[in-house]
Design a protein around this motif. Structure first.
Motif, PDB file in Angstrom:
ATOM      1  N   ASP A 146       0.857  -1.189   0.000  1.00 17.42           N
ATOM      2  CA  ASP A 146       0.000   0.000   0.000  1.00 17.42           C
ATOM      3  C   ASP A 146       0.893   1.240   0.000  1.00 17.42           C
ATOM      4  O   ASP A 146       1.783   1.352   0.841  1.00 17.42           O
ATOM      5  CB  ASP A 146      -0.873  -0.041   1.261  1.00 17.42           C
ATOM      6  N   HIS A 156      -1.967   2.919   9.268  1.00 22.37           N
ATOM      7  CA  HIS A 156      -2.436   1.639   9.808  1.00 22.37           C
ATOM      8  C   HIS A 156      -1.359   0.568   9.751  1.00 22.37           C
ATOM      9  O   HIS A 156      -0.432   0.644   8.941  1.00 22.37           O
ATOM     10  CB  HIS A 156      -3.658   1.178   9.001  1.00 22.37           C
ATOM     11  N   ALA A 202       1.669   1.169   7.410  1.00 18.26           N
ATOM     12  CA  ALA A 202       1.496   2.087   6.293  1.00 18.26           C
ATOM     13  C   ALA A 202       1.330   3.476   6.909  1.00 18.26           C
ATOM     14  O   ALA A 202       0.320   3.757   7.557  1.00 18.26           O
ATOM     15  CB  ALA A 202       0.279   1.711   5.460  1.00 18.26           C
ATOM     16  N   GLU A 246       0.753   7.384   6.371  1.00 17.22           N
ATOM     17  CA  GLU A 246       0.145   8.125   5.261  1.00 17.22           C
ATOM     18  C   GLU A 246      -0.380   9.504   5.650  1.00 17.22           C
ATOM     19  O   GLU A 246      -1.586   9.692   5.758  1.00 17.22           O
ATOM     20  CB  GLU A 246      -0.928   7.296   4.549  1.00 17.22           C
ATOM     21  N   GLU A 263       2.230   8.112   1.014  1.00 14.39           N
ATOM     22  CA  GLU A 263       2.158   6.912   1.864  1.00 14.39           C
ATOM     23  C   GLU A 263       3.246   5.920   1.465  1.00 14.39           C
ATOM     24  O   GLU A 263       3.515   5.719   0.278  1.00 14.39           O
ATOM     25  CB  GLU A 263       0.786   6.242   1.673  1.00 14.39           C
TER      26      GLU A 263
HETATM   27 CO    CO Z   1      -3.137   2.906   3.509  1.00 12.61          CO
END
Ligand code: CO
Ligand code: MF3
Length: 255
Positions: free
Chosen positions: A110, A173, A204, A206, A237
């Motif tokens: 991600d 997250h 992650a 962001e 991110e």
């Molecule tokens: Co994300």
């Protein structure tokens, strides 16, 4: 937010799997960076991303997630995150945030970047620089011994010192065998708080940074998040793993 989130520790083998899914995400950005230009539709970008992900034996992570209909989130100007690709075409002077996720062998990648389209004004160029630096400020703090909200605080302090604001309603997250795992990683908070960071944690990070007020709302499509004041917003991110004392960026090309 839970006060005691269960943070799943990843083994070196799992981090290796996450490196692979995130490398696909990085490859998507390598391609899209070149494709972003005035006249290109957001749906065209979405098609290109999906093609790369499928050709690598992975699947788009966002498509079907809570019924999200596309591979990318593409958010233009005052759109903060979760813009749905469609017939809209990029135009000179826009900024465009592109968020992509990939699932390879059950492990998720991600990442997101915000790019200028053609020639953009000085103020928004500064917004992009400050937001990207905010992400890297967070990554620097993500090391063994620090606490989770040290990351949050560091990002917030940097952004606000530059006269911009951090979005509060959406957060970073944990990530691994799920796109979203605990803990939530806010881009604001108090230092010295939250769980201690340990080797094997994967996040992650962001930051979403607004030119004006931090307030956001969701449009009637149920997804697109926009600033309430209509001013612009940027989003960067990376998926990172705490592998040694410090963090390794997984969503970047190593070649
Ligand atoms: Co994300
Ligand atoms: N990077 C975003 C996130 O972590 C993208 C999610 S879009 C969704 O929340 F469609 F998957 F929800």
């Amino acid at each position: 937010m839970h006060t005691n989130p269960v943070i799943i520790i990843k083994s070196p083998r799992e981090i290796h799997e996450l490196r692979k899914s995130n490398a696909i995400v990085a490859e998507v950005f390598q391609k899209l960076r070149k494709a972003v230009a005035p006249g290109v539709s957001t749906r065209e970008l979405d098609r290109m991303a999906e093609e790369i992900i499928l050709s690598r034996g992975a699947t788009p992570a966002f498509k079907g997630y809570r019924n999200y209909p596309a591979t990318l989130c593409v958010s233009i100007n005052e759109e903060v995150v979760h813009g749905i690709p469609g017939s809209r075409r990029l135009k000179d002077g826009d900024i465009v945030s592109i968020d992509v996720g990939a699932n390879l062998n059950g492990y998720f990648g991600d990442a997101a970047i915000t790019l200028p389209v053609g020639e953009v004004d000085q103020e928004v160029r500064r917004l992009l620089e400050v937001t990207e630096r905010a992400l890297h400020t967070g990554i620097e703090i993500a090391r063994v011994g620090n606490r989770l909200f040290d990351i949050s605080h560091g990002i917030q302090k940097w952004v606000e010192s530059k006269g911009f604001s951090v979005v509060r309603d959406f957060v970073g997250h944990g990530i691994g065998k799920n796109l979203h795992e605990e803990p939530q990683v806010p881009n604001f908070g108090s230092p010295g708080q939250g769980p201690r960071l340990e080797k094997g944690m994967v996040f992650a990070l962001e930051p979403m940074v607004n030119e004006g007020s931090h307030e956001v709302k969701i449009l009637s499509d149920g997804w697109t998040v926009v600033t309430v004041d209509g001013k612009r917003s940027a989003h960067f991110e990376h998926t990172i793993a705490i592998t040694d004392e410090n963090a390794e960026i997984l969503s970047t090309l190593s070649y």
